[in-house]
Design an enzyme around this catalytic site. Structure first.
Site, PDB file in Angstrom:
ATOM      1  CE1 TYR A   1      -3.175  -3.156   1.063  1.00  0.00           C
ATOM      2  CE2 TYR A   1      -4.202  -1.475  -0.305  1.00  0.00           C
ATOM      3  CZ  TYR A   1      -4.193  -2.757   0.219  1.00  0.00           C
ATOM      4  OH  TYR A   1      -5.187  -3.649  -0.113  1.00  0.00           O
TER       5      TYR A   1
ATOM      6  NE  ARG B   1      -3.308  -0.191  -4.972  1.00  0.00           N
ATOM      7  CZ  ARG B   1      -4.573  -0.589  -4.763  1.00  0.00           C
ATOM      8  NH1 ARG B   1      -4.828  -1.506  -3.838  1.00  0.00           N
ATOM      9  NH2 ARG B   1      -5.543  -0.073  -5.473  1.00  0.00           N
TER      10      ARG B   1
ATOM     11  CG  ASP C   1      -7.659   6.890  -7.337  1.00  0.00           C
ATOM     12  OD1 ASP C   1      -7.708   5.922  -8.114  1.00  0.00           O
ATOM     13  OD2 ASP C   1      -8.512   7.800  -7.329  1.00  0.00           O
TER      14      ASP C   1
ATOM     15  CG  HIS D   1     -13.661  -1.311  -1.937  1.00  0.00           C
ATOM     16  ND1 HIS D   1     -13.555  -1.760  -3.239  1.00  0.00           N
ATOM     17  CD2 HIS D   1     -14.821  -1.826  -1.470  1.00  0.00           C
ATOM     18  CE1 HIS D   1     -14.597  -2.532  -3.519  1.00  0.00           C
ATOM     19  NE2 HIS D   1     -15.384  -2.570  -2.458  1.00  0.00           N
TER      20      HIS D   1
ATOM     21  N   GLY E   1     -15.877   1.990 -15.623  1.00  0.00           N
ATOM     22  CA  GLY E   1     -14.578   1.357 -15.352  1.00  0.00           C
ATOM     23  C   GLY E   1     -14.563   0.366 -14.217  1.00  0.00           C
ATOM     24  CB  THR E   2     -16.440  -1.193 -11.891  1.00  0.00           C
ATOM     25  OG1 THR E   2     -16.460  -2.335 -11.014  1.00  0.00           O
ATOM     26  CG2 THR E   2     -17.858  -0.804 -12.245  1.00  0.00           C
ATOM     27  CB  SER E   3     -14.574  -6.215 -13.649  1.00  0.00           C
ATOM     28  OG  SER E   3     -14.320  -6.303 -12.236  1.00  0.00           O
TER      29      SER E   3
HETATM   30  N1  APR Z   1     -11.562   3.309 -19.164  1.00  0.00           N
HETATM   31  C1  APR Z   1     -12.662   2.708 -18.611  1.00  0.00           C
HETATM   32  N2  APR Z   1     -12.675   1.434 -18.158  1.00  0.00           N
HETATM   33  C2  APR Z   1     -11.518   0.733 -18.280  1.00  0.00           C
HETATM   34  C3  APR Z   1     -10.334   1.281 -18.835  1.00  0.00           C
HETATM   35  C4  APR Z   1     -10.388   2.628 -19.287  1.00  0.00           C
HETATM   36  N3  APR Z   1      -9.323   3.231 -19.834  1.00  0.00           N
HETATM   37  N4  APR Z   1      -9.373   0.321 -18.795  1.00  0.00           N
HETATM   38  C5  APR Z   1      -9.933  -0.780 -18.234  1.00  0.00           C
HETATM   39  N5  APR Z   1     -11.220  -0.536 -17.941  1.00  0.00           N
HETATM   40  C6  APR Z   1     -12.203  -1.420 -17.321  1.00  0.00           C
HETATM   41  C7  APR Z   1     -11.959  -2.904 -17.522  1.00  0.00           C
HETATM   42  O1  APR Z   1     -12.536  -3.328 -18.755  1.00  0.00           O
HETATM   43  C8  APR Z   1     -12.706  -3.487 -16.329  1.00  0.00           C
HETATM   44  O2  APR Z   1     -14.086  -3.691 -16.620  1.00  0.00           O
HETATM   45  O3  APR Z   1     -12.144  -1.205 -15.933  1.00  0.00           O
HETATM   46  C9  APR Z   1     -12.578  -2.384 -15.271  1.00  0.00           C
HETATM   47  C10 APR Z   1     -11.573  -2.717 -14.209  1.00  0.00           C
HETATM   48  O4  APR Z   1     -12.069  -3.824 -13.484  1.00  0.00           O
HETATM   49  P1  APR Z   1     -11.222  -4.326 -12.220  1.00  0.00           P
HETATM   50  O5  APR Z   1      -9.781  -4.360 -12.557  1.00  0.00           O
HETATM   51  O6  APR Z   1     -11.909  -5.568 -11.726  1.00  0.00           O
HETATM   52  O7  APR Z   1     -11.411  -3.153 -11.150  1.00  0.00           O
HETATM   53  P2  APR Z   1     -12.645  -2.903 -10.220  1.00  0.00           P
HETATM   54  O8  APR Z   1     -13.922  -3.295 -10.889  1.00  0.00           O
HETATM   55  O9  APR Z   1     -12.523  -1.521  -9.697  1.00  0.00           O
HETATM   56  O10 APR Z   1     -12.356  -3.922  -8.997  1.00  0.00           O
HETATM   57  C11 APR Z   1     -13.268  -3.862  -7.917  1.00  0.00           C
HETATM   58  O11 APR Z   1     -11.888  -5.380  -6.699  1.00  0.00           O
HETATM   59  O12 APR Z   1      -9.727  -5.852  -6.332  1.00  0.00           O
HETATM   60  C12 APR Z   1     -10.841  -5.350  -5.735  1.00  0.00           C
HETATM   61  O13 APR Z   1     -11.099  -3.769  -4.022  1.00  0.00           O
HETATM   62  C13 APR Z   1     -10.617  -3.933  -5.323  1.00  0.00           C
HETATM   63  O14 APR Z   1     -12.015  -2.010  -5.656  1.00  0.00           O
HETATM   64  C14 APR Z   1     -11.473  -3.145  -6.290  1.00  0.00           C
HETATM   65  C15 APR Z   1     -12.554  -4.138  -6.647  1.00  0.00           C
END
Ligand code: APR
Length: 232
Positions: free
Chosen positions: A55, A58, A91, A106, A172-174
């Site tokens: 951390y 990061r 962040d 988080h 931007g979240t999976s």
């Molecule tokens: N613009 C928008 N989206 C993007 C970009 C971009 N330039 N690049 C990647 N992505 C997308 C990916 O396609 C994916 O769907 O951002 C997403 C990232 O997903 P993760 O890496 O799983 O991140 P996140 O969804 O924030 O993870 C959730 O998991 O690891 C834990 O606590 C951690 O908060 C985090 C949580």
């Protein structure tokens, strides 16, 4: 402009164009680190120094990063609407872009907490936490981050915010991590719903969502322009 509410749920993807790695994209943050070793209470108990180092790295990276066009566009939206940002990110790029109402599901890199009491929190800015740094209750200071397996204290507040949204934008979240991912189910059927992501998210099977397959910097200004124009 009627004081309509825009609620935004962001994940690591919105900070990708600021140079901060996402978690699940290839070459993401977890490479070189087993998530259970650095983002779980077991990992902390097993090797607190490794977790503090992860951390601290990061925190340094986030301090060097700059808000991008997407963060800035969301901050600018406050001119037209009541905007609530709910982020999974630790962040402070939303705040540094100028967003004034940000809920961190988080936790935040800029805060540390007592190992024994999650409510005993101190602001550390961009400073590292070292083994031996103590909270006022005498325990070891740890990152004020919600680790896998820990409760997400802000989730009920976040769900209420989403339930009151007139527009809900997911960026931007999976949607791979719960309970954050479950927030999409709290949105009114009558709300305008958008998801912005370069990959095809799981959400696509859901009724009534507009999917913008693009990066945040390309897609967020377009969606914002559409919402503002539709609600002049
Ligand atoms: N613009 C928008 N989206 C993007 C970009 C971009 N330039 N690049 C990647 N992505 C997308 C990916 O396609 C994916 O769907 O951002 C997403 C990232 O997903 P993760 O890496 O799983 O991140 P996140 O969804 O924030 O993870 C959730 O998991 O690891 C834990 O606590 C951690 O908060 C985090 C949580």
């Amino acid at each position: 402009m009627p004081n309509k509410r825009v609620v935004v749920l962001t994940g690591a993807g919105i900070s990708a164009e600021s140079g901060l790695a996402t978690f699940r994209d290839s070459g993401g943050l977890w490479e070189g680190y087993d998530v259970n070793e650095v983002a779980s209470i077991e990992g902390w108990n097993n090797d607190p120094e490794k977790v503090l180092g992860f951390y601290n790295l990061r925190r340094t990276q986030a301090a060097l990063a700059k808000p991008n066009i997407a963060h800035l566009a969301l901050a600018g939206l406050e001119e037209y609407f009541e905007v609530e940002i709910i982020t999974q990110n630790i962040d402070d790029l939303h705040e540094r872009a100028g967003s004034t109402r940000v809920t961190h599901l988080h936790g935040k890199l800029s805060e540390a907490r007592s190992e024994w009491d999650e409510n005993l929190v101190v602001d550390i800015g961009t400073a590292p936490i070292k083994l031996g740094d103590k909270a006022s209750d005498g325990s070891q200071l740890r990152p004020a981050i919600v680790w896998f397996g820990e409760m997400v204290p802000m989730i009920e507040i976040a769900a209420k915010i989403v339930s009151e949204a007139d527009f809900f934008i997911v960026i931007g979240t999976s949607l791979a991590v719960y309970p954050a991912a479950g927030l999409v189910h709290y949105c009114k059927s009558t709300a305008g719903k958008y998801i912005i992501d370069p990959s095809t998210p799981a959400l696509m099977s859901y009724e009534g969502w507009t999917f913008m397959q693009s990066t945040a910097c390309e897609g967020v200004p377009k969606v914002i322009k559409q919402i503002v124009q539709e609600n002049k």
